[in-house]
Motif scaffolding. Structure first.
Motif, PDB file in Angstrom:
ATOM      1  N   GLY A  25      44.309  16.463  -3.187  1.00 35.97           N
ATOM      2  CA  GLY A  25      43.927  17.843  -3.432  1.00 35.97           C
ATOM      3  C   GLY A  25      43.173  17.947  -4.752  1.00 35.97           C
ATOM      4  N   VAL A  26      42.068  18.665  -4.745  1.00 35.94           N
ATOM      5  CA  VAL A  26      41.244  18.822  -5.941  1.00 35.94           C
ATOM      6  C   VAL A  26      40.993  20.311  -6.125  1.00 35.94           C
ATOM      7  N   GLY A  27      41.049  20.768  -7.388  1.00 38.77           N
ATOM      8  CA  GLY A  27      40.796  22.168  -7.656  1.00 38.77           C
ATOM      9  C   GLY A  27      40.145  22.376  -9.010  1.00 38.77           C
ATOM     10  N   ILE A  28      39.469  23.494  -9.147  1.00 37.87           N
ATOM     11  CA  ILE A  28      38.814  23.863 -10.401  1.00 37.87           C
ATOM     12  C   ILE A  28      39.140  25.323 -10.663  1.00 37.87           C
ATOM     13  N   SER A  29      39.479  25.598 -11.917  1.00 34.58           N
ATOM     14  CA  SER A  29      39.753  26.966 -12.323  1.00 34.58           C
ATOM     15  C   SER A  29      38.767  27.320 -13.442  1.00 34.58           C
ATOM     16  N   TYR A  30      38.219  28.490 -13.413  1.00 31.41           N
ATOM     17  CA  TYR A  30      37.222  28.915 -14.395  1.00 31.41           C
ATOM     18  C   TYR A  30      37.650  30.267 -14.941  1.00 31.41           C
ATOM     19  N   GLY A  31      37.536  30.434 -16.250  1.00 34.09           N
ATOM     20  CA  GLY A  31      37.908  31.697 -16.855  1.00 34.09           C
ATOM     21  C   GLY A  31      36.921  32.125 -17.932  1.00 34.09           C
ATOM     22  N   TYR A  32      36.814  33.428 -18.132  1.00 36.61           N
ATOM     23  CA  TYR A  32      35.937  34.013 -19.158  1.00 36.61           C
ATOM     24  C   TYR A  32      36.749  35.053 -19.905  1.00 36.61           C
ATOM     25  N   GLN A  33      36.650  35.042 -21.244  1.00 35.47           N
ATOM     26  CA  GLN A  33      37.438  35.959 -22.059  1.00 35.47           C
ATOM     27  C   GLN A  33      36.533  36.579 -23.117  1.00 35.47           C
ATOM     28  N   ASN A  34      36.648  37.882 -23.302  1.00 38.19           N
ATOM     29  CA  ASN A  34      35.851  38.606 -24.292  1.00 38.19           C
ATOM     30  C   ASN A  34      36.752  39.581 -25.041  1.00 38.19           C
ATOM     31  N   LEU A  35      37.939  39.142 -25.478  1.00 39.86           N
ATOM     32  CA  LEU A  35      38.853  40.010 -26.202  1.00 39.86           C
ATOM     33  C   LEU A  35      38.609  39.943 -27.711  1.00 39.86           C
ATOM     34  N   LEU A  36      38.371  38.825 -28.207  1.00 36.79           N
ATOM     35  CA  LEU A  36      38.136  38.618 -29.633  1.00 36.79           C
ATOM     36  C   LEU A  36      36.632  38.511 -29.852  1.00 36.79           C
ATOM     37  N   PRO A  37      36.231  38.558 -31.101  1.00 40.40           N
ATOM     38  CA  PRO A  37      34.795  38.372 -31.308  1.00 40.40           C
ATOM     39  C   PRO A  37      34.361  37.017 -30.773  1.00 40.40           C
ATOM     40  N   GLY A  38      33.344  37.027 -30.005  1.00 38.12           N
ATOM     41  CA  GLY A  38      32.816  35.806 -29.393  1.00 38.12           C
ATOM     42  C   GLY A  38      33.310  35.669 -27.954  1.00 38.12           C
ATOM     43  N   ASN A  39      32.519  35.113 -27.183  1.00 40.14           N
ATOM     44  CA  ASN A  39      32.871  34.876 -25.776  1.00 40.14           C
ATOM     45  C   ASN A  39      33.514  33.503 -25.651  1.00 40.14           C
ATOM     46  N   HIS A  40      34.546  33.448 -24.869  1.00 35.41           N
ATOM     47  CA  HIS A  40      35.239  32.175 -24.657  1.00 35.41           C
ATOM     48  C   HIS A  40      35.233  31.837 -23.166  1.00 35.41           C
ATOM     49  N   PHE A  41      34.753  30.665 -22.869  1.00 37.30           N
ATOM     50  CA  PHE A  41      34.778  30.151 -21.497  1.00 37.30           C
ATOM     51  C   PHE A  41      35.835  29.060 -21.427  1.00 37.30           C
ATOM     52  N   SER A  42      36.550  29.028 -20.325  1.00 37.50           N
ATOM     53  CA  SER A  42      37.519  27.945 -20.143  1.00 37.50           C
ATOM     54  C   SER A  42      37.438  27.459 -18.689  1.00 37.50           C
ATOM     55  N   MET A  43      37.578  26.172 -18.545  1.00 36.98           N
ATOM     56  CA  MET A  43      37.541  25.585 -17.210  1.00 36.98           C
ATOM     57  C   MET A  43      38.639  24.522 -17.150  1.00 36.98           C
ATOM     58  N   THR A  44      39.339  24.512 -16.022  1.00 34.13           N
ATOM     59  CA  THR A  44      40.392  23.540 -15.824  1.00 34.13           C
ATOM     60  C   THR A  44      40.139  22.823 -14.495  1.00 34.13           C
ATOM     61  N   CYS A  45      40.227  21.528 -14.528  1.00 33.89           N
ATOM     62  CA  CYS A  45      40.112  20.731 -13.299  1.00 33.89           C
ATOM     63  C   CYS A  45      41.456  20.062 -13.058  1.00 33.89           C
ATOM     64  N   PHE A  46      41.848  19.990 -11.810  1.00 36.95           N
ATOM     65  CA  PHE A  46      43.102  19.314 -11.503  1.00 36.95           C
ATOM     66  C   PHE A  46      42.967  18.598 -10.165  1.00 36.95           C
ATOM     67  N   ALA A  47      43.770  17.594  -9.987  1.00 34.38           N
ATOM     68  CA  ALA A  47      43.796  16.805  -8.751  1.00 34.38           C
ATOM     69  C   ALA A  47      45.212  16.332  -8.503  1.00 34.38           C
ATOM     70  N   THR A  48      45.589  16.280  -7.235  1.00 35.87           N
ATOM     71  CA  THR A  48      46.898  15.758  -6.861  1.00 35.87           C
ATOM     72  C   THR A  48      46.725  14.737  -5.746  1.00 35.87           C
ATOM     73  N   VAL A  49      47.556  13.752  -5.772  1.00 41.37           N
ATOM     74  CA  VAL A  49      47.583  12.733  -4.721  1.00 41.37           C
ATOM     75  C   VAL A  49      49.023  12.622  -4.253  1.00 41.37           C
ATOM     76  N   SER A  50      49.194  12.707  -2.937  1.00 39.19           N
ATOM     77  CA  SER A  50      50.529  12.613  -2.361  1.00 39.19           C
ATOM     78  C   SER A  50      50.542  11.446  -1.373  1.00 39.19           C
ATOM     79  N   ILE A  51      51.438  10.493  -1.599  1.00 45.28           N
ATOM     80  CA  ILE A  51      51.567   9.337  -0.707  1.00 45.28           C
ATOM     81  C   ILE A  51      52.989   9.365  -0.145  1.00 45.28           C
ATOM     82  N   PRO A  52      53.117   9.602   1.170  1.00 44.69           N
ATOM     83  CA  PRO A  52      54.458   9.721   1.781  1.00 44.69           C
ATOM     84  C   PRO A  52      55.096   8.351   2.020  1.00 44.69           C
TER      85      PRO A  52
END
Length: 167
Positions: A25-52
């Protein structure tokens, strides 16, 4: 229906095989924040592997049972197909036989009616006894009954054949 049964068994086999395969499983999360002075971008990537691993032993047995079920479904399909062909051939032979019996009964009516006509003429001329005339009438009636019976049998066999062939 038989083909659907084989397809269902093959799909069940694929489902069991899928339970034993590893999954990714592969996923990407993206976020944008404009609460404080300056714009902040954040991105998270994650992956899972399951072997039964724990299911490999039991799963291999389930998979072999599913393969046997597919083989059994294919054998049943082949067996039932052959039985249907044999049944249709038997019904076709019965239909042809009853048709020939009906044709034969028609020819026996012709000969019985000719015999009755001759015996009526012989009786009118005084050449035969009444019992011979009555016997020829009985033979004629029996031939008529046989024709009706053979025609009914022919129609029944025709309906059975049409039902078996899907007409």
């Amino acid at each position: 229906l038989l083909e659907s049964g084989v397809m269902a068994a093959k799909l069940k086999e694929k489902i069991e095989l899928g339970k034993l395969l590893p999954s990714v499983g592969v996923g990407i999360s993206y976020g944008y924040q404009n609460l404080l002075p300056g714009n902040h971008f954040s991105m998270t990537c994650f992956a899972t592997v399951s072997i039964p691993i724990s299911d490999w032993w039991g799963g291999s047995h389930v998979l072999s049972r599913q393969k046997q079920a597919v083989t059994l479904a294919e054998f049943q399909k082949e067996d039932t197909s052959r039985k249907l062909i044999i049944q249709m051939n038997t019904l076709k032979n019965d239909l042809n036989e009853s048709y020939e019996q009906w044709k034969l009964s028609q020819s026996s009516i012709t000969s019985a009616s000719e015999n009755l006509r001759l015996n009526m003429n012989y009786y009118s001329a005084g050449l035969i006894k009444m019992s011979d005339l009555l016997e020829s009438q009985v033979l004629y009636q029996q031939a008529m009954d046989k024709k009706a019976e053979s025609y009914a049998k022919y129609m029944i066999k025709s309906a059975e054949y049409q039902n078996a062939t899907g007409r």
